[in-house]
Design a protein around this motif. Structure first.
Motif, PDB file in Angstrom:
ATOM      1  N   ALA A  50      45.038 -23.988 -85.913  1.00 38.05           N
ATOM      2  CA  ALA A  50      44.367 -23.673 -87.170  1.00 38.05           C
ATOM      3  C   ALA A  50      45.333 -23.152 -88.221  1.00 38.05           C
ATOM      4  O   ALA A  50      45.052 -23.197 -89.403  1.00 38.05           O
ATOM      5  N   THR A  69      54.292 -25.252 -89.944  1.00 37.00           N
ATOM      6  CA  THR A  69      54.275 -24.058 -90.794  1.00 37.00           C
ATOM      7  C   THR A  69      53.400 -24.232 -92.033  1.00 37.00           C
ATOM      8  O   THR A  69      53.537 -23.504 -93.000  1.00 37.00           O
ATOM      9  N   PRO A  72      47.038 -22.176 -93.238  1.00 35.40           N
ATOM     10  CA  PRO A  72      45.739 -22.622 -92.736  1.00 35.40           C
ATOM     11  C   PRO A  72      44.872 -23.307 -93.791  1.00 35.40           C
ATOM     12  O   PRO A  72      44.147 -24.244 -93.450  1.00 35.40           O
ATOM     13  N   GLU A  73      44.963 -22.841 -95.044  1.00 34.55           N
ATOM     14  CA  GLU A  73      44.055 -23.414 -96.042  1.00 34.55           C
ATOM     15  C   GLU A  73      44.416 -24.852 -96.405  1.00 34.55           C
ATOM     16  O   GLU A  73      43.659 -25.540 -97.053  1.00 34.55           O
ATOM     17  N   LYS A  74      45.592 -25.312 -95.955  1.00 38.21           N
ATOM     18  CA  LYS A  74      45.982 -26.682 -96.297  1.00 38.21           C
ATOM     19  C   LYS A  74      45.903 -27.617 -95.094  1.00 38.21           C
ATOM     20  O   LYS A  74      46.445 -28.702 -95.114  1.00 38.21           O
ATOM     21  N   THR A  77      41.154 -28.143 -91.229  1.00 41.10           N
ATOM     22  CA  THR A  77      40.483 -28.034 -89.946  1.00 41.10           C
ATOM     23  C   THR A  77      39.203 -27.250 -90.174  1.00 41.10           C
ATOM     24  O   THR A  77      39.124 -26.450 -91.103  1.00 41.10           O
ATOM     25  N   GLY A  78      38.198 -27.492 -89.364  1.00 39.51           N
ATOM     26  CA  GLY A  78      36.961 -26.714 -89.478  1.00 39.51           C
ATOM     27  C   GLY A  78      36.841 -25.837 -88.252  1.00 39.51           C
ATOM     28  O   GLY A  78      36.830 -26.329 -87.135  1.00 39.51           O
ATOM     29  N   ARG A 103      37.057 -26.995-102.721  1.00 44.49           N
ATOM     30  CA  ARG A 103      37.602 -28.334-102.947  1.00 44.49           C
ATOM     31  C   ARG A 103      37.183 -28.906-104.287  1.00 44.49           C
ATOM     32  O   ARG A 103      37.428 -30.073-104.568  1.00 44.49           O
TER      33      ARG A 103
ATOM     34  N   MET B   1      54.146 -20.182 -94.578  1.00 43.29           N
ATOM     35  CA  MET B   1      55.279 -19.656 -93.818  1.00 43.29           C
ATOM     36  C   MET B   1      55.159 -18.139 -93.699  1.00 43.29           C
ATOM     37  O   MET B   1      54.542 -17.483 -94.508  1.00 43.29           O
ATOM     38  N   GLN B 464      39.822 -18.895 -95.326  1.00 40.21           N
ATOM     39  CA  GLN B 464      41.102 -19.572 -95.397  1.00 40.21           C
ATOM     40  C   GLN B 464      41.023 -20.935 -94.711  1.00 40.21           C
ATOM     41  O   GLN B 464      41.518 -21.934 -95.206  1.00 40.21           O
ATOM     42  N   ASN B 465      40.354 -20.933 -93.581  1.00 37.85           N
ATOM     43  CA  ASN B 465      40.197 -22.158 -92.812  1.00 37.85           C
ATOM     44  C   ASN B 465      39.440 -23.214 -93.608  1.00 37.85           C
ATOM     45  O   ASN B 465      39.667 -24.405 -93.470  1.00 37.85           O
ATOM     46  N   LEU B 466      38.515 -22.751 -94.473  1.00 40.74           N
ATOM     47  CA  LEU B 466      37.744 -23.691 -95.274  1.00 40.74           C
ATOM     48  C   LEU B 466      38.509 -24.124 -96.519  1.00 40.74           C
ATOM     49  O   LEU B 466      37.987 -24.827 -97.362  1.00 40.74           O
ATOM     50  N   GLY B 467      39.755 -23.664 -96.644  1.00 46.94           N
ATOM     51  CA  GLY B 467      40.616 -24.169 -97.707  1.00 46.94           C
ATOM     52  C   GLY B 467      40.852 -23.219 -98.853  1.00 46.94           C
ATOM     53  O   GLY B 467      41.472 -23.588 -99.840  1.00 46.94           O
ATOM     54  N   ALA B 468      40.332 -21.971 -98.759  1.00 47.74           N
ATOM     55  CA  ALA B 468      40.483 -21.040 -99.876  1.00 47.74           C
ATOM     56  C   ALA B 468      41.835 -20.364 -99.824  1.00 47.74           C
ATOM     57  O   ALA B 468      42.266 -19.928 -98.771  1.00 47.74           O
TER      58      ALA B 468
END
Lengths: 359, 561
Positions: A50, A69, A72-74, A77-78, A103, B1, B464-468
């Motif tokens: 994740a 590296t 996570p936001e890029k 993954t759900g 998005r 990173m 964060q996982n949802l892209g924020a």
């Protein structure tokens, strides 16, 4: 959708090695489970996929893209968290819409998508509820819907059912499988529950102490465990030390030579060995049985569980054997204290190396 | 990173460290340096004078402070602990009302509280004079002043610390623990002695330390009641008024050392946490008082206690209705009207202090709000080296007596510094908002940290996982969730700043004269009505804020301190 490729991953927290030299390839569209006791490194591995942890060494790849590296936001993954991690100040719809808003989708598109996904998890009616007003199972569905709404490349599930009661857990198992098949999405599922792992997965990776012990389909793992840890962790089994000499297995505990159908793998020749036999593979009778591996014992405890009957049999002082038989009517139950004859069918016995003797 | 994470943390830490270094650490250091100086040369003379025979008053003041604090702890405990037991363990008519009223002393700001005690029990107070009148005595039978007065006020204003910490500790005790002891054959007394009381020790120790610190720092009560009696916090003020800044600095350092060692001791004690309840979600368990005689005795006692507790509030309200010049030689006031309140809006010289206080408190609490959010977030959610140190640094303004904070700021900003953008702040309008800001940082940080600690890391990770991105997550997820905690802390900082007396009296100027200074002036002119009206404004503000926090922000009253 993506395949996931972990190559030679190691993760250390200070001096503690949480995951050690892990190599793993998860195919596109596969339902893949990380199974193991707590502290075995399965959640750490999931979090590296994740992006919440970066590996100390090794590479994470989605298809051919190196994601080691990438934040996570890029990663697209759900993830479904163990405690669901629903945003408490938002409604069900707002929770599901969150990833879509990030998005920058059009408003109308978001609305449509939220409706569609909530329909899939059968929560249309609760669209404007506050999440705190939902039951545990419903919260679980919202968490799933939120993760699925962003059309992730990979769905990550971190012990999602551990907070639910037994009946709800069964129901959600089917639900998750149905959704996974519907979306055809690559899914990684972390659990310590072997029943969940066996019943849901295409393939399972069994973890212990930061190392992956075995990767295989549920049947491979159950029927052909690679060592005594896997044999014992998945399902019930009877394990006895054996000594291998001149193509024969001598078992001191049972006081006899054991005949095994499968010849010993040459690589195991110099290792400490055990035989493993599942309780349901053993034949029990109160009459004489002829054939290889026949034994005598005395019934100690009989446990009736409904579909099956578990019987604990004492062979000699301190040596016991678990036997499971299907419930075929009350006349087949054994009485406690009765002498019985047993047979361990040679084709059902597995010889495995011992890795847990030290403990 | 990884570096990106570290960069973010560093970016957060820069303003935090700048503010703390500039307005907490640097002033303390300036004071320490000053305390080692005499006529521009470095020397230990000041300390020699403090402990030496030359000025025995200093040592006497230190000793007085300590023994008043110990007695305050004792008296507060004697009131607070039994009340906590009665209200949380027994059920009788009116219990809920009484237990709510028991925390009423906290809505009185210290200066206003002392003032109403003087009105009530002082030499010219209503109660002694009423008794004298009733029994035709030639002299008032008693009046408070000096040590007894200070102790009475301390016991009244500080017992809620014991009451609240004990109440929550009692409610946290799993009833099955006591049931288990009964089941094993103990009688009531043994259960109390061997099970209940040991489980309360952490709460009792924490409350004792708190009361000790608060009463070491207490300024208003000695200021108005001490007479010739010396305590250390007051000595600092006198040294400063007499222009002996070096001695004021020395006294400040000594008082700081005592307070900070208490802060460190408290932190150590709280981190030890020996007795954690294993079980969670315990229902209240109160035994109904069934004996009718006992029941009604308790109710009567409750009513009497409530009257005593609320008398200061009532007195304040009544006196605020007495117009200037109508109560001179009479025993009781005779004329009542709203003139004092009307004057507030008519007479700008009377309204000015209110406006000043509100404005300065607003500026200060706004600063606390912004700074509190960033600091709590960094302390709770980020990992970095020196976190413990930063945590202590943030709490120092809370541990330091207000008088010391005031002295620190005087010694730091009576000359141009980079932290004041090259200005001399002392003697300007802005020194007071700055003092309020420094004083109440810990309040906001603490209430914010409490909610942040409840916020599971997985919530941020999910976003964060949802892209924020981080900032989006912070704005849309973290901030809305923690807002109630931040707001309740900020509101509390606001009302406390409106009522703040010790730093005000050290730092005010003509242009920023706040309410509490004006109360003092009105008292000096014997215009009790106007002073009480000012007091009522403060009480009203605190009451409103506590109500809002309780009703809309979901804050329990016991967390509001």
């Amino acid at each position: 959708m993506s395949a996931v490729n972990l190559s030679n991953i190691t993760k250390k927290f200070g001096d503690v090695t949480a995951v050690k030299e892990l190599d793993l390839k998860i195919e596109e569209g596969e339902f893949f489970t990380f199974l193991g006791p707590s502290g075995c490194g399965k959640t750490t591995t999931l979090r590296m996929i994740a992006g919440f942890y970066y590996p100390t060494a090794g590479k994470v790849k989605f298809n051919d893209r190196d994601m080691t590296t990438v934040p996570p936001e890029k990663r697209n993954t759900g993830m479904v968290f163990q405690n669901y991690a629903l945003f408490p100040h938002m409604t069900v719809a707002e929770n599901v819409a969150f990833g879509l808003k990030v998005r920058k989708l059009e408003r109308s598109k978001i609305k449509e998508k939220v409706k569609e996904v909530l329909g899939k998890v059968r929560l249309e009616k609760f669209i404007d509820r506050q999440v705190s007003q939902l039951s545990g199972g419903q919260q679980q569905r919202v968490a799933l819907a939120r993760a699925l709404a962003i059309e992730p490349d990979i769905l990550l599930l971190d012990e999602p059912l551990s907070n639910l009661d037994a009946r709800l857990r069964d129901e959600m198992r089917t639900e998750i499988l149905r959704l996974q098949r519907d979306y055809g999405i690559t899914t990684i599922y972390v659990t310590h529950d072997q029943v969940e792992a066996l019943s849901m997965s295409d393939r399972i990776a069994v973890f212990n102490e930061g190392m992956c012990q075995q990767i295989g389909t549920p049947t491979e793992i159950y029927n052909d465990p690679v060592n005594d840890f896997v044999a014992e962790f998945i399902g019930e089994t009877n394990l006895y030390n054996v000594a291998y000499k001149d193509n024969r297995f001598h078992c001191a505990a049972l006081g006899m030579e054991i005949q095994v159908e499968k010849p010993l793998d040459e690589r195991l020749r110099n290792q400490e060995l055990k035989i493993s036999i599942r309780p349901e593979a053993i034949r029990v009778s109160d009459e004489e049985i002829t054939g290889p591996n026949a034994l005598r014992g005395k019934v100690k405890i009989v446990q009736f569980t409904g579909a099956a009957v578990h019987t604990l049999i004492e062979l000699s002082k301190g040596v016991q054997l678990k036997v499971t038989t299907l419930n075929e009517g009350s006349f087949t139950y054994l009485q406690e204290g009765v002498e019985v004859v047993l047979q361990l069918p040679p084709e059902k016995i597995r010889v495995v190396p011992s890795i847990r003797e030290r403990a | 990173m990884l570096n990106a994470e570290k960069r973010k943390t560093a970016l957060l830490l820069v303003p935090i460290i700048l503010v703390l270094a500039g307005y907490v650490l640097y002033p303390s250091i300036e004071t320490t340096i000053e305390s080692f100086q005499r006529d521009g040369a470095a020397t230990l003379k000041n300390y020699g004078d403090f402990f030496g025979s030359k000025a025995s008053s200093n040592l006497e003041a230190l000793w007085n402070s300590v023994y008043i604090s110990i007695l305050s702890v004792l008296f507060s405990a004697l009131i607070g602990v039994p009340l906590a037991f009665i209200f949380n363990r027994y059920d009788f008519p009116g219990r809920k009302f009484f237990s709510g009223a028991a925390i009423m002393p906290i809505v009185l700001p210290s200066l206003v509280g002392v003032m109403s005690f003087m009105f009530l029990y002082g030499e010219a107070g209503l109660v002694p004079n009423a008794i004298k009148d009733l029994f035709n005595l030639s002299k008032v039978p008693f009046s408070i002043g000096g040590v007894s007065g200070i102790l009475l006020v301390h016991a009244y204003t500080m017992y809620p610390y014991f009451y609240m910490t004990c109440s929550s500790a009692i409610n946290n005790i799993d009833p099955s623990l006591e049931d288990a002891a009964y089941n094993l054959g103990s009688n009531r007394w043994t259960v109390f002695l061997k099970v209940t009381f040991p489980l309360l020790t952490p709460a009792l120790v924490a409350a004792s330390l708190l009361v000790f610190m608060v009463s070491m720092a207490s300024f208003s009560a000695p200021f108005l009641l001490a007479g010739g009696f010396r305590v250390l916090s007051l000595q600092i003020y006198f040294s400063k008024i007499n222009g002996n800044l070096e001695m004021a600095a020395t006294q400040s350092v000594i008082l700081s050392v005592v307070s900070i060692s208490f802060l460190l001791f408290m932190r150590w004690f709280q981190n030890r946490r020996d007795y954690r309840m294993a079980s969670k979600g315990i229902g209240a368990h109160r035994s109904e008082v069934s004996n009718p005689f006992l029941k009604w005795t308790m109710v009567c006692l409750g009513i009497v206690a409530m009257i005593i507790l609320l008398l200061p509030h009532a007195t304040l309200l009544i006196l605020s209705l007495v117009p200037e010049g109508t109560w001179t030689w009479q025993i009781y006031p005779t004329t009542f009207n709203l003139e004092n309140y009307i004057l507030l809006f008519k007479d700008t010289s009377i309204w000015d202090p209110v406006r000043n206080s509100l404005f300065m408190a607003f500026v200060a609490s706004f600063g606390c709000f912004a700074f509190g959010i960033i600091t709590s977030y960094a302390l709770v959610k980020r990992k970095f080296i020196g976190k413990n140190l930063l945590d202590i640094l943030v709490m120092i303004p809370w541990a330091l007596p207000a008088t010391v904070v005031g002295m620190n700021l005087i010694l730091a900003f009576n000359k141009p510094t980079p932290f004041s953008f090259g200005q001399t702040l002392v003697g300007t309008f802005w020194i007071l908002p700055l003092a309020y800001f420094v004083r109440f940082i810990p309040l906001v940080v603490r209430s914010t940290s409490a909610v942040l600690e409840q916020l599971d890391d997985s919530i941020e990770e999910a976003a964060q996982n949802l892209g924020a991105k981080w900032f989006y997550t912070f704005r849309k997820i973290v901030l809305p969730i923690i807002m109630p905690g931040v707001l309740s802390g900020t509101l509390l900082a606001f009302v406390q700043a409106v009522g703040e007396f010790p730093t005000s009296v050290l730092l005010y100027t003509l242009s920023n004269r706040p309410i509490s200074i004006e109360i003092m002036n009105q008292l000096r002119m014997f215009n009790l009505g106007q002073a009480a009206a000012y007091g009522m404004i403060q009480v009203g503000l605190i009451a409103i804020v506590l109500f809002i926090s309780y009703k809309f922000l979901g804050v329990k009253s016991e967390n509001s301190m």
